[in-house]
Design a protein around this motif. Sequence first.
Motif, PDB file in Angstrom:
ATOM      1  N   ALA A 173       0.832  -1.199   0.000  1.00 55.60           N
ATOM      2  CA  ALA A 173       0.000   0.000   0.000  1.00 55.60           C
ATOM      3  C   ALA A 173       0.869   1.253   0.000  1.00 55.60           C
ATOM      4  CB  ALA A 173      -0.898  -0.015   1.230  1.00 55.60           C
ATOM      5  N   ASN A 174       0.214   2.354  -0.306  1.00 54.60           N
ATOM      6  CA  ASN A 174       0.805   3.672  -0.187  1.00 54.60           C
ATOM      7  C   ASN A 174       1.482   3.840   1.165  1.00 54.60           C
ATOM      8  OD1 ASN A 174       0.985   6.320  -1.147  1.00 54.60           O
ATOM      9  ND2 ASN A 174      -1.097   6.114  -1.958  1.00 54.60           N
ATOM     10  N   GLY A 175       2.733   4.291   1.157  1.00 54.67           N
ATOM     11  CA  GLY A 175       3.391   4.593   2.426  1.00 54.67           C
ATOM     12  C   GLY A 175       4.029   3.405   3.107  1.00 54.67           C
ATOM     13  N   ALA A 176       4.014   2.228   2.466  1.00 53.07           N
ATOM     14  CA  ALA A 176       4.600   1.034   3.082  1.00 53.07           C
ATOM     15  C   ALA A 176       6.120   1.124   3.184  1.00 53.07           C
ATOM     16  CB  ALA A 176       4.205  -0.216   2.290  1.00 53.07           C
ATOM     17  N   GLY A 177       6.723   1.947   2.307  1.00 54.58           N
ATOM     18  CA  GLY A 177       8.181   2.102   2.343  1.00 54.58           C
ATOM     19  C   GLY A 177       8.878   1.633   1.071  1.00 54.58           C
ATOM     20  N   LYS A 178       8.104   1.367   0.023  1.00 53.61           N
ATOM     21  CA  LYS A 178       8.680   0.824  -1.206  1.00 53.61           C
ATOM     22  C   LYS A 178       9.655   1.806  -1.866  1.00 53.61           C
ATOM     23  CE  LYS A 178       4.589   0.365  -3.044  1.00 53.61           C
ATOM     24  NZ  LYS A 178       3.833   1.109  -2.015  1.00 53.61           N
ATOM     25  N   THR A 179       9.217   3.046  -1.980  1.00 51.80           N
ATOM     26  CA  THR A 179      10.079   4.062  -2.596  1.00 51.80           C
ATOM     27  C   THR A 179      11.328   4.278  -1.751  1.00 51.80           C
ATOM     28  OG1 THR A 179       8.204   5.159  -3.641  1.00 51.80           O
ATOM     29  CG2 THR A 179      10.170   6.487  -3.314  1.00 51.80           C
ATOM     30  N   THR A 180      11.147   4.279  -0.451  1.00 49.59           N
ATOM     31  CA  THR A 180      12.284   4.444   0.455  1.00 49.59           C
ATOM     32  C   THR A 180      13.302   3.325   0.223  1.00 49.59           C
ATOM     33  OG1 THR A 180      10.864   5.533   2.061  1.00 49.59           O
ATOM     34  CG2 THR A 180      12.932   4.604   2.893  1.00 49.59           C
ATOM     35  N   PHE A 181      12.819   2.110   0.023  1.00 48.68           N
ATOM     36  CA  PHE A 181      13.731   0.994  -0.226  1.00 48.68           C
ATOM     37  C   PHE A 181      14.517   1.207  -1.528  1.00 48.68           C
ATOM     38  CE2 PHE A 181      14.713  -3.188  -2.001  1.00 48.68           C
ATOM     39  CZ  PHE A 181      15.550  -3.650  -0.998  1.00 48.68           C
TER      40      PHE A 181
HETATM   41  P1  ATP Z   1       4.183   5.473  -2.278  1.00 46.99           P
HETATM   42  O1  ATP Z   1       3.611   4.464  -3.166  1.00 46.99           O
HETATM   43  O2  ATP Z   1       3.227   6.499  -1.809  1.00 46.99           O
HETATM   44  O3  ATP Z   1       5.481   6.051  -2.743  1.00 46.99           O
HETATM   45  P2  ATP Z   1       5.774   3.875  -0.597  1.00 46.99           P
HETATM   46  O4  ATP Z   1       5.450   2.506  -0.166  1.00 46.99           O
HETATM   47  O5  ATP Z   1       6.750   4.018  -1.682  1.00 46.99           O
HETATM   48  O6  ATP Z   1       4.476   4.637  -0.947  1.00 46.99           O
HETATM   49  P3  ATP Z   1       7.458   5.652   0.839  1.00 46.99           P
HETATM   50  O7  ATP Z   1       7.337   6.722  -0.166  1.00 46.99           O
HETATM   51  O8  ATP Z   1       8.711   4.889   0.923  1.00 46.99           O
HETATM   52  O9  ATP Z   1       6.263   4.633   0.693  1.00 46.99           O
HETATM   53  O10 ATP Z   1       7.116   6.288   2.259  1.00 46.99           O
HETATM   54  C1  ATP Z   1       7.194   5.550   3.460  1.00 46.99           C
HETATM   55  C2  ATP Z   1       7.026   6.495   4.644  1.00 46.99           C
HETATM   56  O11 ATP Z   1       8.111   7.408   4.694  1.00 46.99           O
HETATM   57  C3  ATP Z   1       5.769   7.337   4.592  1.00 46.99           C
HETATM   58  O12 ATP Z   1       5.231   7.397   5.882  1.00 46.99           O
HETATM   59  C4  ATP Z   1       6.260   8.699   4.133  1.00 46.99           C
HETATM   60  O13 ATP Z   1       5.452   9.719   4.661  1.00 46.99           O
HETATM   61  C5  ATP Z   1       7.647   8.748   4.714  1.00 46.99           C
HETATM   62  N1  ATP Z   1       8.542   9.582   3.886  1.00 46.99           N
HETATM   63  C6  ATP Z   1       8.819   9.402   2.573  1.00 46.99           C
HETATM   64  N2  ATP Z   1       9.700  10.319   2.125  1.00 46.99           N
HETATM   65  C7  ATP Z   1      10.001  11.101   3.187  1.00 46.99           C
HETATM   66  C8  ATP Z   1      10.874  12.235   3.384  1.00 46.99           C
HETATM   67  N3  ATP Z   1      11.623  12.719   2.374  1.00 46.99           N
HETATM   68  N4  ATP Z   1      10.902  12.783   4.617  1.00 46.99           N
HETATM   69  C9  ATP Z   1      10.160  12.272   5.633  1.00 46.99           C
HETATM   70  N5  ATP Z   1       9.343  11.220   5.521  1.00 46.99           N
HETATM   71  C10 ATP Z   1       9.250  10.636   4.322  1.00 46.99           C
END
Ligand code: ATP
Length: 234
Positions: free
Chosen positions: A36-44
């Motif tokens: 889901a949105n916000g799971a951390g995929k982009t962060t990974f």
């Molecule tokens: P999406 O599909 O929305 O990109 P995601 O699974 O890729 O979702 P991330 O973008 O990795 O999720 O975000 C994971 C968490 O980290 C979220 O709670 C988001 O708010 C937080 N986050 C992402 N980028 C930053 C940032 N630059 N500074 C602070 N918090 C962040």
Amino acid sequence: MKLQAEGVQAGYGKAQVLFGVDLEVGAGELVALLGANGAGKTTFLRVVSGLLRPWEGVVRLDGQDLRGLSPARRARLGLGHVPEGRQIFPLMSVEENLLLGAAFLAWERRREGLEEVYALFPRLAERKGQAAGTLSGGEQQMLAIGRALMGRPRLLLVDEPSLGLSPRLAEEVLASLERIKAQGVGLLLVEQNVALSLEVADRGYVMEQGRIVLEGSARALKEDSRVREAYLAL
Ligand code: ATP
């Protein structure tokens, strides 16, 4: 080129987002990272490409520990990244955008790269002189993928390529990833469109709140009751 991540923990400031992620992409494999949105995929993906330093854990490419290597060094090792939101330059032409992806390669190689990208995406060839901002959403996504391919990656990270596209275009863009895989490039695909990504992927991981909660072959995930309820709405 094989990617291995072990025990990756990361976050922003004091907020932890990833809580020990283990994930592998074999050479020439297409692996989906779902959730889901916000799971951390982009962060990974940002940790893998070197844009974000992990708090703990190791990422390896063909066994080489990437710790301390800049994003540019990782790109030279064969790692490509198609970021979320495409990040193309709207006032530059399609071809100029593509050439930016190969700035560190010799001129001869850039010519070859253009030919390969145009063969993969004939629509980009038809529009090579056009300002990138005038392309449709699907074409802009193809351009973002093409630009990453210009760097000759052997492992490509692709973040939400279907975002904002019509179902037909989303299918077309994901089908292009299968053609890239057929050329021997490994891919890690982050997608919220679970149904479509499991059609093209070999294997998948499901991430929830910064942890991998499920992994398996695409076929097994498609049939998994948790995936069907939570992500396929079946
Ligand atoms: P999406 O599909 O929305 O990109 P995601 O699974 O890729 O979702 P991330 O973008 O990795 O999720 O975000 C994971 C968490 O980290 C979220 O709670 C988001 O708010 C937080 N986050 C992402 N980028 C930053 C940032 N630059 N500074 C602070 N918090 C962040």
